[in-house]
Design an enzyme around this catalytic site. Structure first.
Site, mmCIF file in Angstrom:
data_model
loop_
_atom_site.group_PDB
_atom_site.id
_atom_site.type_symbol
_atom_site.label_atom_id
_atom_site.label_comp_id
_atom_site.label_asym_id
_atom_site.label_seq_id
_atom_site.Cartn_x
_atom_site.Cartn_y
_atom_site.Cartn_z
ATOM 1 N N THR A 185 37.780 50.638 50.181
ATOM 2 C CA THR A 185 38.111 49.977 49.023
ATOM 3 C C THR A 185 38.842 50.668 48.189
ATOM 4 O O THR A 185 38.590 51.916 47.949
ATOM 5 C CB THR A 185 36.842 49.511 48.305
ATOM 6 O OG1 THR A 185 35.787 50.500 47.789
ATOM 7 C CG2 THR A 185 35.769 48.378 49.061
ATOM 8 N N GLU A 329 33.530 44.702 50.329
ATOM 9 C CA GLU A 329 32.063 45.007 50.787
ATOM 10 C C GLU A 329 31.399 43.744 51.274
ATOM 11 O O GLU A 329 30.172 43.716 51.865
ATOM 12 C CB GLU A 329 31.377 45.330 49.799
ATOM 13 C CG GLU A 329 31.766 46.710 49.120
ATOM 14 C CD GLU A 329 32.734 46.933 48.271
ATOM 15 O OE1 GLU A 329 33.375 46.001 48.248
ATOM 16 O OE2 GLU A 329 32.794 47.725 47.315
ATOM 17 N N LYS A 437 34.858 42.520 24.780
ATOM 18 C CA LYS A 437 33.755 42.244 23.913
ATOM 19 C C LYS A 437 34.222 42.103 22.526
ATOM 20 O O LYS A 437 34.643 43.094 21.873
ATOM 21 C CB LYS A 437 32.792 43.463 24.168
ATOM 22 C CG LYS A 437 32.125 43.495 25.534
ATOM 23 C CD LYS A 437 31.322 44.538 25.970
ATOM 24 C CE LYS A 437 30.835 44.175 27.309
ATOM 25 N NZ LYS A 437 30.986 45.432 28.239
ATOM 26 N N TRP A 442 31.694 37.795 24.752
ATOM 27 C CA TRP A 442 32.407 37.952 25.645
ATOM 28 C C TRP A 442 33.612 37.152 25.755
ATOM 29 O O TRP A 442 33.281 35.713 25.723
ATOM 30 C CB TRP A 442 31.586 38.199 26.957
ATOM 31 C CG TRP A 442 30.758 39.461 27.266
ATOM 32 C CD1 TRP A 442 30.357 40.427 26.299
ATOM 33 C CD2 TRP A 442 29.882 39.574 28.381
ATOM 34 N NE1 TRP A 442 29.592 41.114 26.635
ATOM 35 C CE2 TRP A 442 29.428 40.988 28.078
ATOM 36 C CE3 TRP A 442 29.860 39.140 29.781
ATOM 37 C CZ2 TRP A 442 28.514 41.504 28.899
ATOM 38 C CZ3 TRP A 442 28.829 39.694 30.725
ATOM 39 C CH2 TRP A 442 28.167 40.904 30.303
HETATM 40 P P1 AMP Z 1 38.675 43.570 47.316
HETATM 41 O O1 AMP Z 1 37.652 44.184 47.768
HETATM 42 O O2 AMP Z 1 40.114 44.339 47.534
HETATM 43 O O3 AMP Z 1 38.900 42.188 48.154
HETATM 44 O O4 AMP Z 1 38.360 43.125 45.882
HETATM 45 C C1 AMP Z 1 37.502 42.460 45.494
HETATM 46 C C2 AMP Z 1 37.542 41.984 44.011
HETATM 47 O O5 AMP Z 1 38.864 40.893 44.001
HETATM 48 C C3 AMP Z 1 36.412 41.086 43.530
HETATM 49 O O6 AMP Z 1 35.252 41.896 43.436
HETATM 50 C C4 AMP Z 1 36.806 40.294 42.504
HETATM 51 O O7 AMP Z 1 36.996 41.228 41.020
HETATM 52 C C5 AMP Z 1 38.363 40.015 42.603
HETATM 53 N N1 AMP Z 1 38.465 38.886 43.210
HETATM 54 C C6 AMP Z 1 38.458 38.424 44.577
HETATM 55 N N2 AMP Z 1 38.621 37.113 44.865
HETATM 56 C C7 AMP Z 1 38.933 36.417 43.526
HETATM 57 C C8 AMP Z 1 39.034 35.280 42.932
HETATM 58 N N3 AMP Z 1 39.198 34.196 43.468
HETATM 59 N N4 AMP Z 1 39.146 35.170 41.426
HETATM 60 C C9 AMP Z 1 38.845 36.344 40.648
HETATM 61 N N5 AMP Z 1 38.820 37.709 41.395
HETATM 62 C C10 AMP Z 1 38.724 37.705 42.569
#
Ligand code: AMP
Length: 542
Positions: A185, A329, A437, A442
């Site tokens: 990640t 994850e 905040k 929020w």
């Molecule tokens: P990744 O591991 O690079 O796929 O990133 C995951 C993160 O992307 C998540 O924890 C979210 O913060 C963000 N994310 C993924 N899908 C969405 C979505 N549909 N809307 C908002 N945030 C998202």
């Protein structure tokens, strides 16, 4: 008493065996990195994946060894996944969009023995190769005719390399909990963390992706994953599509609106999946050229929030959207916004309200929201909390980090802040570190961004919290305008006024030429915070 059913380990390569046996002639079409469209099918991919296994085995790659791929979505990359996993080696997908130093760090941390890559990335690897002591050889996904001159150690053209194998090889059987793949990640803080998928988690995740309410494709459909094989386990599509016999169309290196449109059109694609920026480019291309996609039925969109205006644009052209949330994850599917009772018959704005949520989880994902102390919060669609998840395809620890990442109930804290309604529909309001905040309450930066991009002149919008002497933090809206379009601060504020609570309104708007993105296409808020670190609101003295 134990059940009397067969021990049939859930192994990734069994998916491709099934595809070759039952859907052998189903096509896999690629825009090759070399240029021309390439056509093959699941039976051929299976045959060649066996050759890869045989060749790796001959090179001494063993169970648990890491083999990296840094490559576009192509048939060669797909067969390499299965060839690597079929001998119990670990397919480590590396994101080429990372900085070279991060790529080097990741390859060294994983101790990859072999790197498979496209011609595109040979120059990047050449620059860092002398810092990669574990790598014994580089295999370039091309043939002799296109093989570049390179200083990479033991470099060989992939087609020459597999031509040395006859494919007379049997895939191995081992425990289903054996590691199959890894993906780091790209955290914005600290070192990248290695997520290690097992054969079992990948197979179960494919089954989760296979329902009509999930990715929504079947054997009669054609899926074009714009989401790269190198990001978040390709949303499971590399397993899900062959497991169902869905035709695959792989876009190679060309992900611009015109190129994606061309493949969607010529291959009569019914289902496609990618991040919002990709769909923005596609929609712009379609609007500018006044073209349609009569075969397209479903756009799966995730990775960042899918703006309402984008959902509406697709719905208006008769294309269903499936807004999805997940993370590396989680293999990565967490939730998908399919319409279920009592919402199936909704129309107009009320339908968009549901489609815009991040959706509800398929079987195999459990979720909860908690306060900072870990106390569970109600599913009332209003209360924000830390979103935590559990399931057989959710990580419990990171590679070579000797610590559990779960709470006492076995849930993983996603780092996202969300609401959940009584029907199980989840709505992400923020990353926990991005939430604004203001006066102890929020404000959701995502809601504000979604609203702002609905303004016809706005290409992209990002909201960050900036210090305010009275309220602690207030939202600053940062806007990138569409090329050739004009809008003032007042125009955009007027557009937003009345659509959100008054106290959520941004205190100011700043215009930028380009909003920065991470290697996985998300808005890079750390860079924006840096850029506006000396900014203070005009009303800050108030
Ligand atoms: P990744 O591991 O690079 O796929 O990133 C995951 C993160 O992307 C998540 O924890 C979210 O913060 C963000 N994310 C993924 N899908 C969405 C979505 N549909 N809307 C908002 N945030 C998202």
């Amino acid at each position: 008493m134990r059940g009397l059913m067969q021990d049939w380990p859930l192994l990734c390569h069994r998916i491709l065996e099934h595809a070759a046996t039952i859907h052998g002639t189903q096509e896999v079409v690629t825009r090759s990195v070399e240029g021309p469209i390439h056509r093959t099918n699941y039976a051929e991919i299976h045959k060649r994946a066996l050759k890869i296994s045989q060749r790796l085995d001959r090179d001494g790659i063993k169970l648990g060894d890491r083999v990296a791929t840094i490559a576009w979505n192509t048939w060669r990359h797909l067969e390499a996944w299965y060839g690597i996993m079929g001998i119990g080696a670990i397919c480590h997908t590396v994101n080429p969009r990372l900085f070279p130093d991060q790529i080097a760090w990741i390859i060294n941390h994983a101790e990859d023995r072999v790197v498979m890559t496209d011609i595109t990335f040979v120059p990047i690897l050449e620059k860092i190769a002398d810092r990669l002591p574990s790598v014994e050889r580089y295999i370039v996904f091309t043939d002799k005719a296109h093989m570049p001159q390179t200083t990479l150690k033991n470099a060989v053209a992939y087609e020459d390399w597999i031509a040395e194998a006859d494919g007379d090889f049997k895939w191995k059987t081992f425990d289903e909990n054996t590691a199959a793949a890894m993906c780091y990640t790209s955290g914005t803080t600290g070192d990248p963390k290695g997520v290690l998928y097992s054969h079992r988690s990948n197979v179960l995740h494919a089954l989760m992706a296979n329902t009509g309410d999930s990715l929504g494709a079947g054997a009669g459909d054609t899926m074009l994953p714009v989401v790269p094989l190198f990001h978040a386990n390709s949303w499971g599509i590399a397993f899900s599509a062959p497991s169902m016999g869905t035709k695959l169309v792989l876009p190679g290196a060309k992900l611009d609106g015109a190129s994606v449109f061309e493949l969607l059109e010529t291959e009569k694609v019914t289902h496609t999946a990618g991040v919002p920026t990709v769909w923005l480019m596609l929609l712009n291309h379609m609007a500018a050229n006044k073209v349609k996609l009569p075969h397209l039925r479903m756009v799966v969109c995730g990775g960042s929030a899918m703006p309402r205006s984008m959902i509406k644009a697709f719905v208006d052209m008769g294309v269903a959207t499936r807004h999805a949330w997940g993370m590396t994850e989680m293999s990565p599917i967490g939730t998908l916004a399919a319409l279920k009772p009592p919402f199936t018959e909704l129309t107009g704005e009320a339908r968009l309200d549901i489609l815009q949520t991040q959706g509800y989880p398929p079987f195999g994902v459990q979720m909860k929201i908690t306060d900072d102390a870990g106390k569970e919060l109600p599913w009332d669609g209003k209360t924000f909390g830390r979103l935590k998840v559990a399931g057989p395809a959710v990580s419990k620890a990171y590679f070579r980090v000797d610590a559990s990442i779960l709470d006492q109930d076995g849930f993983f804290d996603t780092g996202d802040v969300a609401t959940i309604d009584p029907y199980g529909y989840m709505r992400i309001t923020d990353r926990s570190k991005d939430v604004i905040k203001s006066g102890g309450e929020w404000i959701s930066s995502i809601d504000l961004e979604n609203l702002a991009v609905g303004h016809p002149a706005v290409a992209e919008a990002a909201v960050i919290g900036v210090h305010h002497p009275k309220w602690d933090e207030r939202p600053l809206l940062i806007v990138q305008l569409k090329q050739g379009q004009q809008a003032t601060r007042e125009d955009i504020l007027k557009y937003m006024d009345g659509k959100i609570a008054k106290w959520w309104m941004p205190d100011d708007i700043q215009f930028v030429d380009a909003i920065p993105h991470t290697a996985t296409g998300k808005i890079l808020k750390t860079a924006l915070r840096d850029q506006f670190k000396t900014y203070s609101f005009p009303n800050a003295a108030a």
